[in-house]
Design a protein around this motif. Structure first.
Motif, PDB file in Angstrom:
ATOM      1  N   ALA A   1      35.758  31.556  25.560  1.00 31.67           N
ATOM      2  CA  ALA A   1      35.122  30.276  25.874  1.00 31.67           C
ATOM      3  C   ALA A   1      34.258  30.398  27.120  1.00 31.67           C
ATOM      4  O   ALA A   1      33.127  29.891  27.163  1.00 31.67           O
ATOM      5  N   LEU A   2      34.787  31.074  28.163  1.00 28.15           N
ATOM      6  CA  LEU A   2      34.013  31.244  29.388  1.00 28.15           C
ATOM      7  C   LEU A   2      32.810  32.154  29.142  1.00 28.15           C
ATOM      8  O   LEU A   2      31.701  31.877  29.612  1.00 28.15           O
ATOM      9  N   ALA A   3      33.027  33.224  28.389  1.00 29.45           N
ATOM     10  CA  ALA A   3      31.951  34.189  28.127  1.00 29.45           C
ATOM     11  C   ALA A   3      30.757  33.542  27.441  1.00 29.45           C
ATOM     12  O   ALA A   3      29.616  33.976  27.620  1.00 29.45           O
ATOM     13  N   LYS A   4      31.006  32.486  26.672  1.00 27.75           N
ATOM     14  CA  LYS A   4      29.929  31.811  25.952  1.00 27.75           C
ATOM     15  C   LYS A   4      29.047  30.978  26.866  1.00 27.75           C
ATOM     16  O   LYS A   4      27.992  30.496  26.449  1.00 27.75           O
ATOM     17  N   THR A   5      29.466  30.783  28.132  1.00 32.22           N
ATOM     18  CA  THR A   5      28.701  29.919  29.037  1.00 32.22           C
ATOM     19  C   THR A   5      27.656  30.683  29.854  1.00 32.22           C
ATOM     20  O   THR A   5      26.976  30.087  30.689  1.00 32.22           O
ATOM     21  N   GLY A   6      27.542  31.997  29.655  1.00 28.45           N
ATOM     22  CA  GLY A   6      26.535  32.751  30.391  1.00 28.45           C
ATOM     23  C   GLY A   6      26.825  34.237  30.408  1.00 28.45           C
ATOM     24  O   GLY A   6      27.676  34.721  29.658  1.00 28.45           O
ATOM     25  N   ASP A   7      26.127  34.957  31.275  1.00 22.24           N
ATOM     26  CA  ASP A   7      26.360  36.382  31.470  1.00 22.24           C
ATOM     27  C   ASP A   7      27.197  36.564  32.725  1.00 22.24           C
ATOM     28  O   ASP A   7      26.927  35.941  33.768  1.00 22.24           O
ATOM     29  N   PHE A   8      28.205  37.435  32.671  1.00 20.04           N
ATOM     30  CA  PHE A   8      29.156  37.571  33.760  1.00 20.04           C
ATOM     31  C   PHE A   8      29.316  39.014  34.217  1.00 20.04           C
ATOM     32  O   PHE A   8      29.132  39.952  33.438  1.00 20.04           O
ATOM     33  N   PHE A   9      29.661  39.172  35.476  1.00 18.11           N
ATOM     34  CA  PHE A   9      30.131  40.442  36.010  1.00 18.11           C
ATOM     35  C   PHE A   9      31.215  40.117  37.030  1.00 18.11           C
ATOM     36  O   PHE A   9      31.414  38.953  37.400  1.00 18.11           O
ATOM     37  N   ALA A  10      31.954  41.123  37.437  1.00 15.02           N
ATOM     38  CA  ALA A  10      32.975  40.935  38.469  1.00 15.02           C
ATOM     39  C   ALA A  10      32.610  41.819  39.654  1.00 15.02           C
ATOM     40  O   ALA A  10      31.983  42.869  39.493  1.00 15.02           O
TER      41      ALA A  10
ATOM     42  N   ASP B   1      40.151  42.051  46.651  1.00 12.80           N
ATOM     43  CA  ASP B   1      40.197  41.008  45.625  1.00 12.80           C
ATOM     44  C   ASP B   1      38.962  41.118  44.739  1.00 12.80           C
ATOM     45  O   ASP B   1      37.944  41.710  45.121  1.00 12.80           O
ATOM     46  N   VAL B   2      39.050  40.523  43.558  1.00 13.29           N
ATOM     47  CA  VAL B   2      37.937  40.565  42.613  1.00 13.29           C
ATOM     48  C   VAL B   2      37.498  39.135  42.292  1.00 13.29           C
ATOM     49  O   VAL B   2      38.337  38.259  42.044  1.00 13.29           O
ATOM     50  N   VAL B   3      36.191  38.890  42.303  1.00 15.38           N
ATOM     51  CA  VAL B   3      35.663  37.586  41.915  1.00 15.38           C
ATOM     52  C   VAL B   3      34.913  37.720  40.594  1.00 15.38           C
ATOM     53  O   VAL B   3      34.246  38.729  40.335  1.00 15.38           O
ATOM     54  N   ILE B   4      35.066  36.712  39.746  1.00 18.30           N
ATOM     55  CA  ILE B   4      34.342  36.646  38.483  1.00 18.30           C
ATOM     56  C   ILE B   4      33.081  35.834  38.742  1.00 18.30           C
ATOM     57  O   ILE B   4      33.144  34.717  39.263  1.00 18.30           O
ATOM     58  N   VAL B   5      31.936  36.401  38.382  1.00 15.56           N
ATOM     59  CA  VAL B   5      30.643  35.820  38.762  1.00 15.56           C
ATOM     60  C   VAL B   5      29.774  35.553  37.531  1.00 15.56           C
ATOM     61  O   VAL B   5      29.580  36.436  36.699  1.00 15.56           O
ATOM     62  N   ARG B   6      29.258  34.318  37.450  1.00 15.12           N
ATOM     63  CA  ARG B   6      28.262  34.002  36.426  1.00 15.12           C
ATOM     64  C   ARG B   6      26.884  34.280  36.998  1.00 15.12           C
ATOM     65  O   ARG B   6      26.542  33.803  38.075  1.00 15.12           O
ATOM     66  N   GLN B   7      26.106  35.078  36.293  1.00 10.73           N
ATOM     67  CA  GLN B   7      24.770  35.409  36.785  1.00 10.73           C
ATOM     68  C   GLN B   7      23.868  34.173  36.743  1.00 10.73           C
ATOM     69  O   GLN B   7      23.714  33.538  35.701  1.00 10.73           O
TER      70      GLN B   7
END
Length: 219
Positions: free
Chosen positions: A120-129, A145-151
């Motif tokens: 569901a989250l992946a469908k909202t844009g392109d992501f990297f961590a 720590d790791v952050v999940i980032v929407r481009q």
């Protein structure tokens, strides 16, 4: 048959309501509902054993171990339970150790790990961590720590963003917008906010490359 279905089958056979079974186990009714709906991540061995006694069956029956091949059995108690839970589907994204200026995210080779995000989250844009380095965002975000980032190249005031300054590596900061520029703010009060005028944003330059949507702390 999944573990939750087996629990419900035996409960109905014994003519117990969810509330009655919960009382016998010393649990809340909601816990039984979660068991039966397959929404349980962890379950104690003692709970399975006691439930089997109450429902007049064996722990192995409740857990469905007879449906697992001999080759699969042999892990820890929790690992064997996980084999019986509904599989969750997700999308793997790259965890980057750094993001350098001028290199498209998809071309960055400093990949140190992978993280899974929901479909569901992946469908909202392109992501990297991105792995956090330094202490400027402590105590909320720490080294490693790791952050999940929407481009994205813009964000709202108050959002935590990943930004490029002076063509250096990306930095994680809270964004504050003003009419005449922006501030990039650290959580750690030892670091002063960095203000950039609208002219600075163009000339340095200062570029937002993504918005942080999730923090995953690492031990």
């Amino acid at each position: 048959m999944e573990m939750g279905e087996r629990i419900k089958e035996r409960r109905l056979a014994m003519n117990f309501t969810q509330e009655e079974l919960a009382q016998k186990l010393g649990l809340q009714k909601s816990a039984i509902a979660k068991y039966e709906n397959g929404r349980v991540e962890n379950i104690k061995r003692s709970v399975i054993s006691k439930m089997a006694d109450i429902l007049e069956c064996t722990p192995s029956y409740l857990m469905g171990w007879e449906s697992i091949s001999n080759e699969e059995i042999g892990g820890t108690f929790q690992e064997n339970i996980q084999k019986l839970l509904p599989k969750k589907h997700g999308v793997l994204i790259k965890v980057l150790g750094r993001v350098a200026a001028g290199i498209p995210i998809e071309a960055v080779e400093d990949v140190i790990d992978n993280e899974e995000i929901s479909e569901a989250l992946a469908k909202t844009g392109d992501f990297f961590a991105l792995q956090i380095h330094g202490d400027s965002m402590e105590p909320r975000m720490c080294e490693g720590d790791v952050v999940i980032v929407r481009q994205q190249n813009d964000a709202e005031s108050g959002d935590i963003v990943i930004a490029m300054i002076n063509g250096d590596d990306a930095t994680c900061k809270r964004l504050r917008k003003y009419r005449d520029g922006i501030e990039l703010i650290s959580n750690n009060p030892a670091y002063k906010p960095m203000f950039f005028s609208n002219e600075d944003i163009i000339n340095k330059p200062v570029k937002i490359i993504g918005k942080v949507v999730e923090l995953r702390g690492k031990f």
